[in-house]
Write a protein that holds these residues in place. Structure first.
Motif, PDB file in Angstrom:
ATOM      1  N   LEU A 258      37.377  47.404  49.201  1.00  0.00           N
ATOM      2  CA  LEU A 258      38.334  46.738  48.313  1.00  0.00           C
ATOM      3  C   LEU A 258      38.414  45.249  48.613  1.00  0.00           C
ATOM      4  O   LEU A 258      38.560  44.419  47.706  1.00  0.00           O
ATOM      5  N   TRP A 259      38.318  44.897  49.880  1.00  0.00           N
ATOM      6  CA  TRP A 259      38.362  43.485  50.248  1.00  0.00           C
ATOM      7  C   TRP A 259      37.120  42.763  49.731  1.00  0.00           C
ATOM      8  O   TRP A 259      37.212  41.639  49.217  1.00  0.00           O
ATOM      9  N   VAL A 260      35.949  43.416  49.814  1.00  0.00           N
ATOM     10  CA  VAL A 260      34.703  42.794  49.355  1.00  0.00           C
ATOM     11  C   VAL A 260      34.735  42.552  47.852  1.00  0.00           C
ATOM     12  O   VAL A 260      34.298  41.496  47.374  1.00  0.00           O
ATOM     13  N   ILE A 261      35.250  43.524  47.081  1.00  0.00           N
ATOM     14  CA  ILE A 261      35.275  43.358  45.622  1.00  0.00           C
ATOM     15  C   ILE A 261      36.547  42.668  45.144  1.00  0.00           C
ATOM     16  O   ILE A 261      36.771  42.520  43.949  1.00  0.00           O
ATOM     17  N   ARG A 262      37.406  42.252  46.102  1.00  0.00           N
ATOM     18  CA  ARG A 262      38.613  41.470  45.812  1.00  0.00           C
ATOM     19  C   ARG A 262      39.597  42.227  44.908  1.00  0.00           C
ATOM     20  O   ARG A 262      40.033  41.725  43.879  1.00  0.00           O
ATOM     21  N   VAL A 263      39.931  43.448  45.298  1.00  0.00           N
ATOM     22  CA  VAL A 263      40.879  44.279  44.568  1.00  0.00           C
ATOM     23  C   VAL A 263      42.015  44.673  45.496  1.00  0.00           C
ATOM     24  O   VAL A 263      41.784  45.103  46.634  1.00  0.00           O
TER      25      VAL A 263
END
Length: 395
Positions: free
Chosen positions: A372-377
């Motif tokens: 989630l952090w990588v895809i900014r969600v």
């Protein structure tokens, strides 16, 4: 081919005379599933959350959740009533990271609340069921990658010991339908083809909406997912042909193909035809049946937080459906020669084992944090169970 199974061969071959009940066009099944999925997205949307605007509304769950909800394929809200469960308890800090205590270990991952203003994050916060769709697509794709005699070995096992007295022969059941009730068998062909995928997807959509808590829903979903992975592993290690693919001298008929009732989801070059053991048709049905019985509240002295005791008529409806649905699927998979009784027995055992060990999936929670952090969600807060707060009776 002499395996001591001579008495399994048919003494009289019945002719297929039944007219198929109806035929769906190829696009109908995907359309049914899409209607179910998008209908579930609409029904389970967060009604008080807005996607557009200069500053998107902040959603706070009525169950006491915050932006650090836990999902393992499961976005569980941090509910103070459940803090005794150390596997689901998570400690949030005021800094840029989150500490989670899972399965006796402490993990640290970046917090995702900083991404709440991103458009794709807002959409996910509004339509949480998108996550369920994503995880079930992964399950389906994994099955398509699991691309024989073991069917004869299964018949031989069933002939021996107590099993021989507990269940009738699969051939006798199909022959009973073939000689006397072909119209009913034609309907069962459609049940086999059409119920498995749309029925299971429909159940997930329905239970996501009516479950008394997201923790309860997630337990059911994790159980089904773990059953899937156990079954997929078995397909690879023990490929087993269904009765319908056995040599003709064993007397079985592929009635689904005779009725031209194949499902578009179970056809194509990536479908594993040697995946009889275990029967996921029955495995799903058994899990769904147990959930319906639990949902009835008949065998529960204590209800979950916010639940109200259902009327007797509705309780008996859920119990009847919970028992009747897996029984119907069991008759269907045997009558259509798609599975052996042993396939259903193994599927039942897999579901029970998966239920007892379903929290093993919590080990993936830190990976989800990083994804989630990588895809900014921002990690969404679940809404399942909020319909019971304040206390009010629904389905």
């Amino acid at each position: 081919m002499d395996l001591g199974l001579e008495n399994l061969t048919a003494t009289e071959e019945a002719q297929w005379n039944s007219t198929p009940a109806f035929k769906l066009p190829g696009w109908a099944e995907p359309l049914i599933v899409l209607v179910i999925l998008f209908g579930a997205m609409f029904m389970t949307r967060k009604r008080d959350y807005r996607i557009f605007g200069r500053r998107p509304s902040t959603y706070k769950s009525g169950l006491g959740s915050d932006d650090t909800a836990c999902f393992c394929g499961e976005f569980l809200g941090h509910d103070k009533r459940c803090e005794h469960d150390t596997q689901e308890y998570m400690v949030a800090t005021n800094h840029t990271s989150t500490k989670r205590k899972l399965l006796g270990f402490t993990f640290e991952a970046p917090k995702t609340s900083r991404f709440r203003n991103n458009m794709h994050s807002r959409v996910l916060q509004r339509f949480l069921f998108l996550l369920e769709m994503f995880y079930w697509v992964i399950n389906y794709l994994f099955y398509r990658m699991t691309a024989s005699l073991n069917g004869l070995a299964v018949l031989k096992i069933e002939q021996q010991g107590l099993f021989n007295y507990m269940f009738p022969r699969e051939l006798d059941i199909q022959q009973w339908f073939m000689h006397n009730h072909q119209a009913v068998l034609s309907i069962l062909n459609k049940v086999y083809a059409l119920i498995h995928i749309p029925g299971t997807v429909g159940f997930i959509a329905w239970y996501y909406y009516v479950a008394p808590s997201h923790s309860t829903f997630a337990t059911v979903r994790r159980t089904m997912n773990l059953t899937n992975f156990k079954a997929f592993t078995t397909y690879i290690l023990y490929p087993c042909m269904p009765p319908r693919l056995l040599p003709k001298e064993y007397g079985f008929l592929d009635t689904v193909r005779h009725d031209d009732a194949q499902s578009v989801w179970m056809s194509g070059k990536y479908v594993n035809s040697l995946a009889a053991m275990p029967s996921m048709h029955f495995g799903y049905a058994f899990c769904i049946g147990c959930t319906l019985v639990y949902h009835s509240g008949v065998f529960r002295k204590k209800l979950e937080y916010g639940e109200v005791r259902k009327p007797w008529a509705r309780r008996f409806f859920y119990v009847g459906l919970g028992v009747g649905y897996p029984m119907m699927i069991l008759i269907t998979i045997i009558a259509t020669a798609n599975h052996y009784f042993l396939d259903a027995v193994v599927a039942t055992a897999y579901v029970l084992i998966a239920f007892m060990g379903n929290k093993v999936f919590h080990i993936f929670v830190p990976l989800e944090d990083w994804l989630l952090w990588v895809i900014r969600v921002e990690r969404p807060v679940p809404s399942t169970g909020e319909r019971y707060s304040p206390v009010r009776y629904r389905m």
